[in-house]
Design a protein around this motif. Structure first.
Motif, PDB file in Angstrom:
ATOM      1  N   ASP A   1       0.828  -1.204   0.000  1.00 35.34           N
ATOM      2  CA  ASP A   1       0.000   0.000   0.000  1.00 35.34           C
ATOM      3  C   ASP A   1       0.862   1.253   0.000  1.00 35.34           C
ATOM      4  N   LEU A   2       1.976   1.211   0.731  1.00 36.22           N
ATOM      5  CA  LEU A   2       2.844   2.382   0.816  1.00 36.22           C
ATOM      6  C   LEU A   2       3.548   2.655  -0.501  1.00 36.22           C
ATOM      7  N   VAL A   3       4.144   1.621  -1.101  1.00 31.18           N
ATOM      8  CA  VAL A   3       4.921   1.836  -2.322  1.00 31.18           C
ATOM      9  C   VAL A   3       4.034   2.098  -3.532  1.00 31.18           C
ATOM     10  N   SER A   4       2.736   1.798  -3.431  1.00 31.71           N
ATOM     11  CA  SER A   4       1.836   2.068  -4.555  1.00 31.71           C
ATOM     12  C   SER A   4       1.396   3.528  -4.609  1.00 31.71           C
ATOM     13  N   ARG A   5       1.711   4.292  -3.561  1.00 30.91           N
ATOM     14  CA  ARG A   5       1.310   5.690  -3.519  1.00 30.91           C
ATOM     15  C   ARG A   5       2.300   6.566  -4.280  1.00 30.91           C
ATOM     16  N   PRO A   6       1.858   7.761  -4.711  1.00 27.86           N
ATOM     17  CA  PRO A   6       2.756   8.631  -5.486  1.00 27.86           C
ATOM     18  C   PRO A   6       3.968   9.087  -4.665  1.00 27.86           C
ATOM     19  N   PHE A   7       5.109   9.209  -5.341  1.00 28.60           N
ATOM     20  CA  PHE A   7       6.335   9.721  -4.733  1.00 28.60           C
ATOM     21  C   PHE A   7       6.545  11.160  -5.203  1.00 28.60           C
ATOM     22  N   VAL A   8       6.857  12.046  -4.262  1.00 25.34           N
ATOM     23  CA  VAL A   8       7.066  13.459  -4.583  1.00 25.34           C
ATOM     24  C   VAL A   8       8.504  13.834  -4.238  1.00 25.34           C
ATOM     25  N   PRO A   9       9.331  14.201  -5.239  1.00 25.22           N
ATOM     26  CA  PRO A   9      10.705  14.611  -4.930  1.00 25.22           C
ATOM     27  C   PRO A   9      10.731  15.961  -4.237  1.00 25.22           C
ATOM     28  N   ILE A  10      11.512  16.064  -3.145  1.00 22.21           N
ATOM     29  CA  ILE A  10      11.690  17.320  -2.421  1.00 22.21           C
ATOM     30  C   ILE A  10      13.196  17.535  -2.294  1.00 22.21           C
ATOM     31  N   GLY A  11      13.768  18.264  -3.258  1.00 21.61           N
ATOM     32  CA  GLY A  11      15.205  18.415  -3.283  1.00 21.61           C
ATOM     33  C   GLY A  11      15.857  17.073  -3.525  1.00 21.61           C
ATOM     34  N   GLY A  12      16.759  16.686  -2.618  1.00 18.42           N
ATOM     35  CA  GLY A  12      17.408  15.395  -2.733  1.00 18.42           C
ATOM     36  C   GLY A  12      16.675  14.294  -2.006  1.00 18.42           C
ATOM     37  N   SER A  13      15.554  14.607  -1.369  1.00 16.97           N
ATOM     38  CA  SER A  13      14.777  13.623  -0.627  1.00 16.97           C
ATOM     39  C   SER A  13      13.512  13.256  -1.390  1.00 16.97           C
ATOM     40  N   VAL A  14      12.828  12.239  -0.888  1.00 15.94           N
ATOM     41  CA  VAL A  14      11.598  11.772  -1.506  1.00 15.94           C
ATOM     42  C   VAL A  14      10.522  11.663  -0.433  1.00 15.94           C
ATOM     43  N   ALA A  15       9.353  12.199  -0.709  1.00 17.21           N
ATOM     44  CA  ALA A  15       8.213  12.094   0.205  1.00 17.21           C
ATOM     45  C   ALA A  15       7.133  11.239  -0.439  1.00 17.21           C
ATOM     46  N   ILE A  16       6.445  10.447   0.386  1.00 13.78           N
ATOM     47  CA  ILE A  16       5.364   9.585  -0.092  1.00 13.78           C
ATOM     48  C   ILE A  16       4.035  10.241   0.248  1.00 13.78           C
ATOM     49  N   GLU A  17       3.163  10.314  -0.733  1.00 14.22           N
ATOM     50  CA  GLU A  17       1.856  10.946  -0.533  1.00 14.22           C
ATOM     51  C   GLU A  17       0.918   9.957   0.157  1.00 14.22           C
ATOM     52  N   ILE A  18       0.719  10.138   1.462  1.00 12.15           N
ATOM     53  CA  ILE A  18      -0.174   9.290   2.233  1.00 12.15           C
ATOM     54  C   ILE A  18      -1.618   9.667   1.969  1.00 12.15           C
ATOM     55  N   GLN A  19      -1.880  10.961   1.875  1.00  9.29           N
ATOM     56  CA  GLN A  19      -3.241  11.452   1.585  1.00  9.29           C
ATOM     57  C   GLN A  19      -3.139  12.534   0.532  1.00  9.29           C
ATOM     58  N   ARG A  20      -3.889  12.374  -0.538  1.00  5.61           N
ATOM     59  CA  ARG A  20      -3.838  13.368  -1.599  1.00  5.61           C
ATOM     60  C   ARG A  20      -4.571  14.628  -1.167  1.00  5.61           C
ATOM     61  N   ALA A  21      -4.108  15.757  -1.641  1.00  6.43           N
ATOM     62  CA  ALA A  21      -4.770  17.021  -1.367  1.00  6.43           C
ATOM     63  C   ALA A  21      -6.083  17.073  -2.136  1.00  6.43           C
ATOM     64  N   PRO A  22      -6.973  18.016  -1.792  1.00  5.78           N
ATOM     65  CA  PRO A  22      -8.160  18.203  -2.629  1.00  5.78           C
ATOM     66  C   PRO A  22      -7.754  18.387  -4.087  1.00  5.78           C
ATOM     67  N   LEU A  23      -8.659  18.118  -4.989  1.00  6.48           N
ATOM     68  CA  LEU A  23      -8.339  18.121  -6.414  1.00  6.48           C
ATOM     69  C   LEU A  23      -7.634  19.408  -6.827  1.00  6.48           C
ATOM     70  N   SER A  24      -6.699  19.269  -7.748  1.00  6.95           N
ATOM     71  CA  SER A  24      -5.977  20.440  -8.245  1.00  6.95           C
ATOM     72  C   SER A  24      -6.927  21.356  -9.006  1.00  6.95           C
TER      73      SER A  24
END
Length: 479
Positions: A260-283
């Motif tokens: 479940d964790l690895v299936s979520r989107p990955f967001v690069p933050i500089g040299g680190s990576v954050a996992i999107e646990i909960q998506r924000a309201p629609l763009s």
């Protein structure tokens, strides 16, 4: 360490080489099939135009048009993974990808014609026929390959990936994930279960791993699979470091929590990576797209269904005293309050701190109301709520304030339903969770479906839900 062996122990280096040699020809065969099919679609479209529309003064299309589109399609489809082995059996994914790549290829044709100032040379009729024939042909091509790959002959002669499986505990080989492995050509030839007493002893683990590697080499293993749960991640990291001495691929076969964790989107933050646990309201673009669909379909629905709405209003008025439209306060996006509209189907108009859910054979439901609720015609005035922007065509169904306040305290993630606008229909409803929810467990299931919808929203999911609603609505019995 316990050892369980699957399959033959005989050496199979020839099988490994044969596996590599057969995978690429399969991809080339499908690519060549797409290329030839597009050329044939052009020929067929041109022949149809000449035979049935010969009186029209249309120019003859050059075969270069078909070559350009075929080349563009195969190249784009290749880079999008349409010919990868693990995607060939996924028919729904293949159809979606093929359709989008086909439209993009036709767009490339139009753009090329514009740049070359040769749009006047294109036969509009032939292009339309070519587009339709190519789309149908590409879809049929993928359906045929799916049947061929799933045939008993293909399963008997398919090349297996010889896998060594290492786990921290005994595994259930009848589970769905191991069925998927076998279905996709993975053959577990050795299974090693690490003894629990060794997990804290790095030296003992390295000795056992040396034995595993030695046995795996004699079995001509193609790759290693590591099956561990969340609590065994330190052991997995140690094993993955030790397995660097072998040239084989090493993959993690995760449990539910890791998957479940690895299936979520990955967001690069500089040299680190954050996992999107909960998506924000629609763009902004997603909200605009969803709102555009809502306005267009709701407007069409109100105009198309106007005679039905008028007739229903007259029947409600004649059937029992009271207002035609029933208004009740509900919570919408981010908890905002609005008045939902329905055709009145009951003799009461409750809107207070205590509201009893309608149930089967409820004496409060009127004669006309019973029909309206069964067919969901009583919900049609909510198209007006959609036009006003208070609701959407698809989203979690809004509940009465009294029920909202109660379930907010009983169900932890209940408020997540309000991350999008409420809808006339939703993911929970098309999965059988409509009408009365007399128990907390039923409401928890509904909330689970609603939260999944919020997390996985797409415009295609909305369209799928609307289609399923139309197909199944008449067969439902809702009170």
């Amino acid at each position: 360490m316990s050892l369980t062996t699957y399959g033959s122990k005989s050496s199979s280096s020839m099988l490994v080489r044969r596996g590599v040699s057969l995978q690429r020809p399969l991809q080339f065969a499908i690519m060549a099939g797409d290329f030839l099919l597009i050329l044939l679609s052009y020929v067929a479209a041109n022949q149809i135009r000449r035979k049935f529309m010969a009186t029209l003064a249309e120019r003859e299309l050059s075969v270069g048009v078909a070559l350009l589109v075929a080349t563009a399609f195969v190249a784009i489809a290749f880079f999008r993974g349409c010919y990868d082995n693990h995607n060939l059996a996924n028919t729904s994914w293949q159809l979606r990808k093929a359709s989008s790549v086909w439209l993009l290829s036709l767009a490339i044709l139009a753009f090329s014609a514009f740049l070359l100032r040769s749009t006047a040379e294109l036969s509009r009729i032939t292009i339309v026929l070519f587009a339709a024939a190519g789309l149908v042909g590409l879809g049929a091509h993928r359906a045929i390959w799916r049947l061929a790959l799933n045939s008993s002959f293909a399963r008997r002669h398919s090349v297996k990936r010889r896998v060594v499986l290492i786990s921290g505990e005994p595994l259930d080989f009848t589970s769905s994930r191991f069925k998927d492995l076998r279905k996709n050509g993975f053959q577990v030839v050795r299974h090693f279960v690490l003894d629990a007493t060794l997990k804290s002893d790095d030296a003992a683990i390295e000795r056992e791993l040396t034995t595993i590697i030695r046995i795996s080499r004699t079995a001509s293993a193609d790759e290693f699979l590591l099956a561990f749960n969340w609590n065994d991640l330190p052991l997995f990291q140690h094993l993955s470091q030790c397995l660097r001495q072998v040239p084989n691929p090493v993959r993690l076969l995760p449990d539910f929590e890791i998957a479940d964790l690895v299936s979520r989107p990955f967001v690069p933050i500089g040299g680190s990576v954050a996992i999107e646990i909960q998506r924000a309201p629609l763009s902004v673009s997603e909200r605009a797209l969803k709102r555009g669909v809502d306005i267009g379909l709701a407007s069409f629905g109100l105009l198309f269904l106007a005679p039905l709405l008028v007739m229903t209003a007259l029947l409600v008025k004649l059937d029992s005293p009271g207002s035609i439209i029933f208004r009740q306060t509900r919570r919408g996006f981010n908890g905002g309050l609005f008045d939902i509209w329905k055709f009145r189907s009951m003799t009461v108009s409750e809107n207070g701190s205590e509201i009893k859910q309608a149930s089967k054979q409820d004496a409060r439901v009127t004669r006309i109301g019973r029909i309206l609720r069964k067919t969901s015609i009583d919900e049609l005035p909510q198209l007006w709520n959609v036009l006003r922007g208070e609701m959407s065509l698809v989203g979690p169904r809004p509940h009465a304030l009294a029920h909202d306040n109660y379930y907010d305290q009983m169900i932890g993630n209940y408020a997540c339903r309000r991350h999008v606008k409420p809808g006339l229909t939703g993911w929970a409803q098309v999965n059988g969770l409509r009408g009365e929810t007399p128990t907390i467990d039923l409401m928890k299931k509904r909330v689970e479906f609603d939260v999944w919808y919020v997390t996985n929203w797409s415009i295609w999911l909305d369209i799928r839900i609307m289609i399923r609603t139309v197909v199944t609505l008449s067969g439902q019995d809702v009170y």
